[in-house]
Design an enzyme around this catalytic site. Sequence first.
Site, PDB file in Angstrom:
ATOM      1  N   SER A   9       8.725  13.734  22.544  1.00 31.97           N
ATOM      2  CA  SER A   9       8.748  12.627  21.593  1.00 31.97           C
ATOM      3  C   SER A   9      10.024  12.697  20.758  1.00 31.97           C
ATOM      4  CB  SER A   9       7.536  12.692  20.670  1.00 31.97           C
ATOM      5  OG  SER A   9       7.684  13.719  19.702  1.00 31.97           O
ATOM      6  N   LYS A  79       1.456  21.617  11.654  1.00 32.85           N
ATOM      7  CA  LYS A  79       0.091  21.100  11.530  1.00 32.85           C
ATOM      8  C   LYS A  79      -0.577  20.926  12.893  1.00 32.85           C
ATOM      9  CE  LYS A  79       1.056  16.109  11.309  1.00 32.85           C
ATOM     10  NZ  LYS A  79       0.849  14.877  10.526  1.00 32.85           N
ATOM     11  N   ASP A  80       0.204  20.938  13.996  1.00 34.63           N
ATOM     12  CA  ASP A  80      -0.366  20.853  15.343  1.00 34.63           C
ATOM     13  C   ASP A  80      -0.814  22.211  15.862  1.00 34.63           C
ATOM     14  OD1 ASP A  80       0.086  18.118  15.499  1.00 34.63           O
ATOM     15  OD2 ASP A  80       2.015  18.336  16.508  1.00 34.63           O
ATOM     16  N   THR A 123      -4.375   4.620  11.610  1.00 28.97           N
ATOM     17  CA  THR A 123      -4.091   6.048  11.522  1.00 28.97           C
ATOM     18  C   THR A 123      -4.773   6.748  12.690  1.00 28.97           C
ATOM     19  OG1 THR A 123      -4.347   8.062  10.210  1.00 28.97           O
ATOM     20  CG2 THR A 123      -6.087   6.429  10.005  1.00 28.97           C
ATOM     21  N   ARG A 127      -8.599  12.964   8.592  1.00 30.27           N
ATOM     22  CA  ARG A 127      -8.335  13.369   7.218  1.00 30.27           C
ATOM     23  C   ARG A 127      -7.847  12.182   6.383  1.00 30.27           C
ATOM     24  NH1 ARG A 127      -3.706  14.043   4.702  1.00 30.27           N
ATOM     25  NH2 ARG A 127      -2.587  13.828   6.669  1.00 30.27           N
ATOM     26  N   ARG A 128      -6.869  11.464   6.912  1.00 29.93           N
ATOM     27  CA  ARG A 128      -6.363  10.296   6.178  1.00 29.93           C
ATOM     28  C   ARG A 128      -7.436   9.219   6.063  1.00 29.93           C
ATOM     29  NH1 ARG A 128      -1.131  10.724   9.815  1.00 29.93           N
ATOM     30  NH2 ARG A 128       0.129  12.144   8.555  1.00 29.93           N
ATOM     31  N   ARG A 145      -2.293   5.583  17.936  1.00 25.60           N
ATOM     32  CA  ARG A 145      -1.621   6.768  18.479  1.00 25.60           C
ATOM     33  C   ARG A 145      -0.241   6.365  18.958  1.00 25.60           C
ATOM     34  NH1 ARG A 145      -4.456  10.505  21.273  1.00 25.60           N
ATOM     35  NH2 ARG A 145      -2.394  11.462  21.506  1.00 25.60           N
ATOM     36  N   ASN A 147       4.207   7.507  19.313  1.00 23.64           N
ATOM     37  CA  ASN A 147       5.249   8.084  18.484  1.00 23.64           C
ATOM     38  C   ASN A 147       5.406   7.288  17.180  1.00 23.64           C
ATOM     39  OD1 ASN A 147       6.992   5.838  18.978  1.00 23.64           O
ATOM     40  ND2 ASN A 147       7.695   6.775  20.887  1.00 23.64           N
ATOM     41  N   ARG A 151       3.912   3.466  16.051  1.00 23.86           N
ATOM     42  CA  ARG A 151       2.936   3.257  14.988  1.00 23.86           C
ATOM     43  C   ARG A 151       3.494   2.377  13.870  1.00 23.86           C
ATOM     44  NH1 ARG A 151       0.863   9.201  13.796  1.00 23.86           N
ATOM     45  NH2 ARG A 151       2.757   9.831  14.901  1.00 23.86           N
ATOM     46  N   CYS A 237      -8.894  18.851  14.315  1.00 27.59           N
ATOM     47  CA  CYS A 237      -8.784  17.400  14.207  1.00 27.59           C
ATOM     48  C   CYS A 237     -10.143  16.715  14.173  1.00 27.59           C
ATOM     49  CB  CYS A 237      -7.980  16.848  15.391  1.00 27.59           C
ATOM     50  SG  CYS A 237      -6.202  17.127  15.254  1.00 27.59           S
TER      51      CYS A 237
END
Length: 314
Positions: A9, A79-80, A123, A127-128, A145, A147, A151, A237
Amino acid sequence: MIRIATRRSPLAKWQANHVSQLLRDREPGLEVRLHELVTRGDKILEVPLADVGGKGLFVKEIEDALLNRDAEVAVHSMKDLPAVLAPGLVLAAVPQREDPRDALCSPRWKTLAALPKGARVGTSSLRRSAQLKALRPDLQMEMVRGNVETRLRKASEGLDAVVLAYAGLRRLGLAEHATYVFPPEEMLPAVAQGALALEARADDAPTLARLAALEDPDTRVRIEAERGFLARIEGGCQVPIAGHATLAGGKVTIRALVASLDGARVIRGERTGAYAEARAMGESLADELLSRGADQILRETEGKAPGLAAPKRG
């Protein structure tokens, strides 16, 4: 020569090239090549990550490249990275963190407060979604979803807004698309959002020595607190979880939450202590939230549909 394993990406390649430049700045003449890979998470774009295994989907192929000795370094968005690394691999260095906050991108409405009742917000993050629903129960959350550029385009093609990591926008030179940046008090960031993870083989001493020079001690302390929380809470997730650490006055403070999918229940906590206690504080805070009802939310949430509608077509 150093080979860096990375996703394909635009953001992932920016991150890998950034690390490449950091290495070459310290060691002029060093040859660095990108070993580009497509992960399972990159291939599955029509369903939420929570339905197909969570954040680990973005790292397995990258870690396999290290273990198979096709690369010496892996660069991930921290975070991944799952709370537990693959055997034989270590988190060799954590460079300086980018801004960890979340950003609303809404060309028409600009801010969260300005969004009309029932606005459609895109999103891919539970979480968001949960925190947005806690702030604005009227919002209609839709799964988006792809890149960053894909989005962002959705915010001009039917959706009223999308919410993205501000760090990714800044790194790609797209920060002007952020019409509102959420303060952490309003939307707590994801664990390790904005940080990079430089992973290597535990037995590769020359590479570990090279990467050690890229370590940012303050970022490492914050990440230790946040990932300590993540490891103990045993979430990914599939569950709305947030954790954000800050440094001030020689102390580290971590704030964290666990929320129900609909945002109706949000259990929050905070701890402050010495740098050396960062990871233990994160773990202790997780234990506190679990004892206050987060364990029930986790049991209820695991295995459920994520509550993000698929985008409407046409």
